[in-house]
Design an enzyme around this catalytic site. Structure first.
Site, PDB file in Angstrom:
ATOM      1  N   ARG A  98      29.669  29.026   9.071  1.00  0.00           N
ATOM      2  CA  ARG A  98      30.641  28.904   7.973  1.00  0.00           C
ATOM      3  C   ARG A  98      30.189  27.856   6.957  1.00  0.00           C
ATOM      4  NH1 ARG A  98      35.720  28.946  11.865  1.00  0.00           N
ATOM      5  NH2 ARG A  98      35.945  31.177  12.236  1.00  0.00           N
ATOM      6  N   ASP A 130      35.608  25.306   6.600  1.00  0.00           N
ATOM      7  CA  ASP A 130      34.875  26.442   6.042  1.00  0.00           C
ATOM      8  C   ASP A 130      34.180  25.972   4.769  1.00  0.00           C
ATOM      9  OD1 ASP A 130      33.942  28.860   5.047  1.00  0.00           O
ATOM     10  OD2 ASP A 130      35.730  29.971   5.669  1.00  0.00           O
ATOM     11  N   ARG A 132      31.812  27.653   3.113  1.00  0.00           N
ATOM     12  CA  ARG A 132      31.073  28.756   2.496  1.00  0.00           C
ATOM     13  C   ARG A 132      31.354  28.867   1.000  1.00  0.00           C
ATOM     14  NH1 ARG A 132      32.437  33.386   6.821  1.00  0.00           N
ATOM     15  NH2 ARG A 132      34.429  32.291   6.750  1.00  0.00           N
ATOM     16  N   LYS A 158      38.507  35.777   1.068  1.00  0.00           N
ATOM     17  CA  LYS A 158      37.375  36.553   0.555  1.00  0.00           C
ATOM     18  C   LYS A 158      37.896  37.649  -0.373  1.00  0.00           C
ATOM     19  CE  LYS A 158      33.957  36.930   3.934  1.00  0.00           C
ATOM     20  NZ  LYS A 158      33.426  37.646   5.104  1.00  0.00           N
TER      21      LYS A 158
END
Ligand SMILES: [Zn+2]
Length: 197
Positions: A98, A130, A132, A158
């Protein structure tokens, strides 16, 4: 944002033939250090007007070692099969753990061995739960002229991010669970808001 795009090559696999295109991105890691990330787009030989898309973040332990601690390997396998059957692509993004990287991820796993959950372990190490970054996704979608997709995901964040630049429907992806990843899946649902049963 500086990005290089490779030529496209064909890869035969047990699932069938895929086309591969690499995207090289110059960015910064979570420690603020400049780095180069090499992502891979794995697509079906023909891409339909409304392709099936999976955005998969690298998980070396799950994808390569078939780890039972998470569901990444199972999700990747399902995505490869579905994309071969229905047409589309997997964006294989090199943001291990992640986005915290392999080294930090193994340290987090060591804390999980002592009873912490995935979020608690990252927090104990001073890392984001997270880390990302999906900016490269827009570049990739533009390259393939994608305007309408079906996204294989359980991750509402997302989905929300993609809706800002593409028309998107969601299709769930459910990898088989086991006694080792029950807690991981529960934390994904409770603490990270994933749309899981
Ligand atoms: Zn994983």
């Amino acid at each position: 944002m500086k990005v290089d795009i490779s030529q496209t090559a064909i890869l035969p696999t047990p699932y069938g033939d895929f086309k591969l295109t690499a995207f090289r991105e110059w960015t910064q890691n979570i420690h603020g250090r400049d780095c180069e990330l090499e992502h891979l787009v794995i697509s079906s030989m023909q891409i339909p007007a409304k392709p099936l898309v999976r955005i998969h973040s690298e998980c070396l332990t799950g994808d390569v070692l078939h780890s039972l601690k998470c569901d990444c390997g199972g999700e990747l396998e399902i995505a490869l099969r579905l994309i071969q059957e229905r047409g589309g692509m997997i964006l294989y993004l090199r943001q291990e753990g992640r986005g915290i990287g392999l080294f930090n991820k193994i340290n987090a796993y060591a804390l999980q061995d002592q009873g912490m959950d995935t979020v608690e372990a990252n927090e104990a190490l001073g890392l984001p739960k997270d880390g990302r970054d999906y900016k490269i996704v827009e570049v990739i979608f533009k390259h393939f002229n994608l305007t309408e997709i079906t996204l294989l995901t359980n991750n509402p964040l997302k989905l929300k991010f993609l809706k800002s630049f593409v028309s998107v429907d969601r299709e769930e992806i459910l990898a088989p669970s086991n006694c080792h990843n029950q807690k991981y899946l529960e934390i994904k649902k409770i603490k990270m808001g994933h749309l899981l049963p």
